[in-house]
Design an enzyme around this catalytic site. Structure first.
Site, mmCIF file in Angstrom:
data_model
loop_
_atom_site.group_PDB
_atom_site.id
_atom_site.type_symbol
_atom_site.label_atom_id
_atom_site.label_comp_id
_atom_site.label_asym_id
_atom_site.label_seq_id
_atom_site.Cartn_x
_atom_site.Cartn_y
_atom_site.Cartn_z
ATOM 1 N N ALA A 287 1.537 0.619 0.501
ATOM 2 C CA ALA A 287 2.253 0.947 1.734
ATOM 3 C C ALA A 287 3.585 0.396 1.691
ATOM 4 O O ALA A 287 3.622 -0.917 1.383
ATOM 5 C CB ALA A 287 1.589 0.687 3.047
ATOM 6 N N GLY A 288 4.663 0.869 1.920
ATOM 7 C CA GLY A 288 6.103 0.122 2.141
ATOM 8 C C GLY A 288 6.742 0.012 1.080
ATOM 9 O O GLY A 288 8.092 -0.403 0.976
ATOM 10 N N GLY B 26 5.066 4.522 4.515
ATOM 11 C CA GLY B 26 6.407 5.299 4.465
ATOM 12 C C GLY B 26 7.633 4.778 4.824
ATOM 13 O O GLY B 26 8.684 5.705 4.915
ATOM 14 N N LYS C 120 -10.778 5.619 -0.557
ATOM 15 C CA LYS C 120 -9.772 4.799 0.151
ATOM 16 C C LYS C 120 -9.850 4.781 1.531
ATOM 17 O O LYS C 120 -9.727 5.799 2.187
ATOM 18 C CB LYS C 120 -8.306 5.145 -0.117
ATOM 19 N N ASN D 249 3.619 6.195 -2.647
ATOM 20 C CA ASN D 249 3.540 7.729 -2.317
ATOM 21 C C ASN D 249 4.917 8.329 -2.115
ATOM 22 O O ASN D 249 5.531 8.919 -2.694
ATOM 23 C CB ASN D 249 2.787 8.120 -1.207
#
Length: 267
Positions: free
Chosen positions: A183-184, A157, A96, A205
């Site tokens: 992301a987000g 995040g 990644k 995550n």
């Protein structure tokens, strides 16, 4: 079976999982099991084979694809160096790719990301690049041989959801490789939204790792991703600009059996 193909490997789960911010190795291990994920990304800087309990110990490598990432790299040269170190350590050659020189927003550098992708693809890596939601950049990454594109939904995040939805729709429309929204994403409903617009997978995550119960949240995200994908495949109804009755306003059956808008059957 509705499988996702990346780099010659088939995945039944379209939920990819990041490994940061979990309260413990045990919590991460249980979340991987509960979510059913088959792709887990780990920052190369966090791997410590000499530790008594390393983060890799939580990942069942017999069924889960390990995706080392170059988190923390500030330019292409550093990202390439990290990837090559991972290969030297006998980690998978799936990478990644992350190049984020901006420490405040972790915005990916498009020029350095593309430059690193070109080098790593030539080196034989299976490259999954994290990038801005830029349709032109995503097309360029695809053209140099990346296995996927991974445009952001919003800041890493931030849990702000799909702030880039309009651009994501264009990326999905034109992509010839899988599109993974990365992301987000902060709630299962946002993951479902990404899948409904045609994304092939999502990577989550923070929303899972920092939840009150990460294991239960992982399970919730898995359900949302599956539902969103099923809705996309089924074909979502179009969005209208005015009301449209779900039942007919004319042609009702009158007591005499004549279709009419009035009980007597007269106009």
């Amino acid at each position: 079976m509705d499988e996702l193909l990346i780099g010659g490997r088939a995945f039944a789960s379209r939920l990819f999982l990041g490994t940061g911010k979990f309260p413990s190795i045990a919590s991460l291990r249980d979340t991987i099991a509960a979510s059913g994920t088959e792709m887990v990304t780990v920052a190369l800087r966090r791997v410590d084979p000499s530790a008594e309990e390393d983060i890799l110990d939580a990942i069942p490598l017999d069924r889960v694809q390990l995706l080392p990432n170059t988190s923390g790299a500030v330019d292409a040269d550093e990202a390439v160096r990290l990837a090559r170190l991972a290969r030297a350590a006998e980690l998978p050659t799936w990478i990644k790719l992350e190049v984020t020189p901006d420490p405040r927003y972790l915005w990916p550098d498009p020029v350095e990301t593309l430059r690193a992708a070109e080098v790593l693809v030539r080196d034989g890596f299976t490259v999954l690049p994290y990038c801005s939601a830029d349709p032109v950049l995503c097309k360029r990454l695809e053209e140099v041989g990346c296995a996927t594109v991974m445009p952001l939904g919003s800041w890493i995040g931030s849990n702000q959801g799909l702030r880039t939805r309009a651009a994501l729709e264009i990326i999905v429309e034109q992509a010839m490789v899988p599109v993974v929204v990365d992301a987000g994403i902060g709630a299962p409903s946002q993951a479902a939204e990404a899948m409904e617009l045609g994304a092939d997978a999502v990577l989550v995550n923070t929303a899972i790792g920092t939840a009150g119960d990460p294991v239960a949240m992982g399970r919730a995200f898995a359900g949302a991703v599956a539902a969103g994908r099923a809705a996309f495949v089924a074909g979502l109804a179009g969005v209208g600009t005015q009301a449209s009755a779900s039942s007919p306003l004319t042609g009702f059956l009158s007591p005499s059996g004549s279709p009419s808008g009035s009980p007597s059957g007269r106009p």
